[in-house]
Design a protein around this motif. Structure first.
Motif, short mmCIF file in Angstrom:
data_model
loop_
_atom_site.label_atom_id
_atom_site.label_comp_id
_atom_site.label_asym_id
_atom_site.label_seq_id
_atom_site.Cartn_x
_atom_site.Cartn_y
_atom_site.Cartn_z
N VAL A 14 0.86 -1.18 0.00
CA VAL A 14 0.00 0.00 0.00
C VAL A 14 0.89 1.23 0.00
O VAL A 14 1.83 1.33 0.80
N GLN A 15 0.60 2.19 -0.90
CA GLN A 15 1.35 3.44 -0.94
C GLN A 15 0.43 4.62 -1.17
O GLN A 15 -0.55 4.51 -1.91
N ASP A 16 0.74 5.72 -0.51
CA ASP A 16 0.10 7.00 -0.79
C ASP A 16 1.24 8.02 -0.90
O ASP A 16 2.40 7.61 -1.03
N PRO A 17 0.99 9.33 -0.92
CA PRO A 17 2.11 10.25 -1.12
C PRO A 17 3.20 10.21 -0.05
O PRO A 17 4.27 10.79 -0.25
N GLY A 18 2.97 9.58 1.07
CA GLY A 18 4.03 9.41 2.06
C GLY A 18 3.92 10.32 3.26
O GLY A 18 2.88 10.93 3.51
N ALA A 43 -6.08 9.50 -10.54
CA ALA A 43 -6.92 10.35 -11.38
C ALA A 43 -7.87 9.51 -12.23
O ALA A 43 -9.06 9.84 -12.37
N LEU A 44 -7.35 8.42 -12.79
CA LEU A 44 -8.19 7.55 -13.62
C LEU A 44 -9.28 6.88 -12.79
O LEU A 44 -10.32 6.48 -13.32
N SER A 45 -9.06 6.77 -11.48
CA SER A 45 -10.03 6.14 -10.58
C SER A 45 -10.93 7.16 -9.88
O SER A 45 -11.66 6.80 -8.96
N HIS A 46 -10.85 8.43 -10.29
CA HIS A 46 -11.66 9.50 -9.70
C HIS A 46 -11.29 9.72 -8.23
O HIS A 46 -12.14 10.12 -7.42
N ASN A 47 -10.04 9.47 -7.88
CA ASN A 47 -9.56 9.69 -6.52
C ASN A 47 -8.73 10.96 -6.44
O ASN A 47 -8.12 11.38 -7.43
N PRO A 48 -8.61 11.57 -5.26
CA PRO A 48 -7.64 12.65 -5.08
C PRO A 48 -6.22 12.08 -5.09
O PRO A 48 -6.01 10.87 -4.93
N ASP A 49 -5.24 12.95 -5.30
CA ASP A 49 -3.84 12.50 -5.33
C ASP A 49 -3.41 11.85 -4.03
O ASP A 49 -2.45 11.07 -4.00
N THR A 50 -4.10 12.17 -2.93
CA THR A 50 -3.71 11.66 -1.61
C THR A 50 -4.21 10.25 -1.33
O THR A 50 -3.86 9.66 -0.30
N ALA A 51 -5.06 9.69 -2.19
CA ALA A 51 -5.61 8.35 -1.95
C ALA A 51 -4.51 7.29 -2.03
O ALA A 51 -3.52 7.43 -2.75
N ALA A 52 -4.69 6.21 -1.29
CA ALA A 52 -3.73 5.10 -1.28
C ALA A 52 -4.04 4.12 -2.41
O ALA A 52 -5.20 3.83 -2.71
N VAL A 53 -2.99 3.61 -3.03
CA VAL A 53 -3.07 2.64 -4.12
C VAL A 53 -2.22 1.43 -3.76
O VAL A 53 -1.59 1.39 -2.70
#
Length: 350
Positions: A14-18, A43-53
């Motif tokens: 799991v990673q987000d901006p840190g 962005a492609l998932s309609h999430n903010p940049d801060t969301a975890a992927v």
């Protein structure tokens, strides 16, 4: 609302901006190896940049969801399927409960990202969900994900349209990896600095989320390779006694006792991280002011990429959409990369 890992690729985490702002306490930021690719997945998932992927190295794995979700894979081209249906990287797709998302081996890249509408909502640690594997912070128990892991998902609207990027790849461009000379570059003779800038290096197999060792010409220091430990940042190029440069990455330690000959500029660090093992590269020096201008242009490009996302038609695609797709790349024969991250081979920066 969960995501289940049916099979896990290397270093799936799991990673987000840190965790910015904690280095003075000895806590590195962690976060993605390729921040632009992670931002595009969100962005492609309609999430903010801060969301975890989810971030993976080389090979993604297989996944189920318990509710309908938009998913997107970025970082590089790969064999990507929902059940037996091939789909394209760099755009979002609907994944339904009971379907299996398969993410195969990346081609010409190392780090991939799986974004999911609503994001992964594992418990935050020190203000972030990012996994720092070296110290066991964040994510799911601070470790890489394995088969059988279940991750909670955040809420997402049911009618979100699939999206794709107008620009197929996020890249800082080709050419030399640009650097700013480091705080201890005076410890290296002029002919050694010329060697750094004029000769070719190769990405070695000694690499992970902490650092990357480069093979190539040796870079001896004039007064030895031990210094009083001082601060480090991702992108710093340390040179230990072997003379082999070590480029610090997302999980870089906060201090180090090897001289730093240079620092890879922020706009080029993700491109370096994505170079497969065995790739050749050269360095080019820029000034600090030039690096700042390059960074501003890089951020402008990324904002434009998000602003220019296009809606993908649901159901049968029309002719105009098909003509805009890279169908040759989508249906190209699968490639299996050589292992990019040997087990138990830490690069060993200090």
């Amino acid at each position: 609302m969960t995501l289940r890992v049916l099979a896990a690729g290397p270093l799936l985490s799991v990673q987000d901006p840190g965790r910015p702002g904690l280095r003075r306490f000895g806590v590195s930021a962690a976060g993605p190896m390729d921040p632009p690719a992670m931002q595009l997945a969100n962005a492609l998932s309609h999430n903010p940049d801060t969301a975890a992927v989810l971030e993976f190295a080389g090979l993604g794995g297989r996944f189920h969801v318990t509710r309908p979700a938009l998913v997107a894979v970025t970082g590089g081209d790969c064999d990507l399927r929902i059940d037996d249906r091939p789909i394209a990287a760099g755009e979002s797709h609907r994944l339904m409960p009971g379907e299996t998302l398969f993410i195969g081996a990346l081609r010409d890249a190392v780090w991939g990202y799986l974004g999911i509408a609503g994001g992964i909502v594992s418990p935050p640690v020190l203000g972030a969900r990012s996994t720092h594997l070296r110290s066991g912070l964040g994510g799911l128990g601070g470790r890489r994900l394995i088969e059988g892991d279940v991750l909670p998902l955040g809420p997402a609207a049911d009618a979100l349209p699939p999206l794709r990027a107008a620009t197929p790849r996020v890249s800082s461009g080709a050419g030399p990896v640009r650097i700013v000379l480091g705080p201890q570059h005076q410890r290296f003779a002029s002919e050694v600095l010329a060697r750094l800038l004029n000769e070719s290096f190769t990405v070695s197999s000694q690499r992970d989320r902490m650092a990357m060792v480069l093979d190539g010409p040796r870079l001896p220091a004039i007064e030895g390779h031990d210094i009083v430990s001082d601060g480090t940042v991702p992108g710093a190029i340390q040179v230990p006694g072997s003379g082999q440069p070590i480029v610090l990455m997302a999980e870089a330690q906060t201090t180090g006792g090897y001289p730093k000959i240079a620092t890879v500029i922020g706009a080029d660090l993700a491109r370096l991280a994505q170079m497969p093992t065995g790739s050749a590269l050269r360095f080019a020096a820029v000034t600090r002011d030039q690096a700042e201008e390059i960074w501003i242009a890089h951020r402008r490009f990324l904002r434009g990429l998000r602003d220019d996302l296009q809606t993908v038609p649901d159901g049968a695609p029309d002719t105009a959409y098909l003509l805009s797709c890279d169908l040759v790349g989508l249906f190209a024969a699968d490639e299996i990369l050589a292992p990019v991250l040997p087990p138990n081979s830490p690069p060993g920066p200090t």
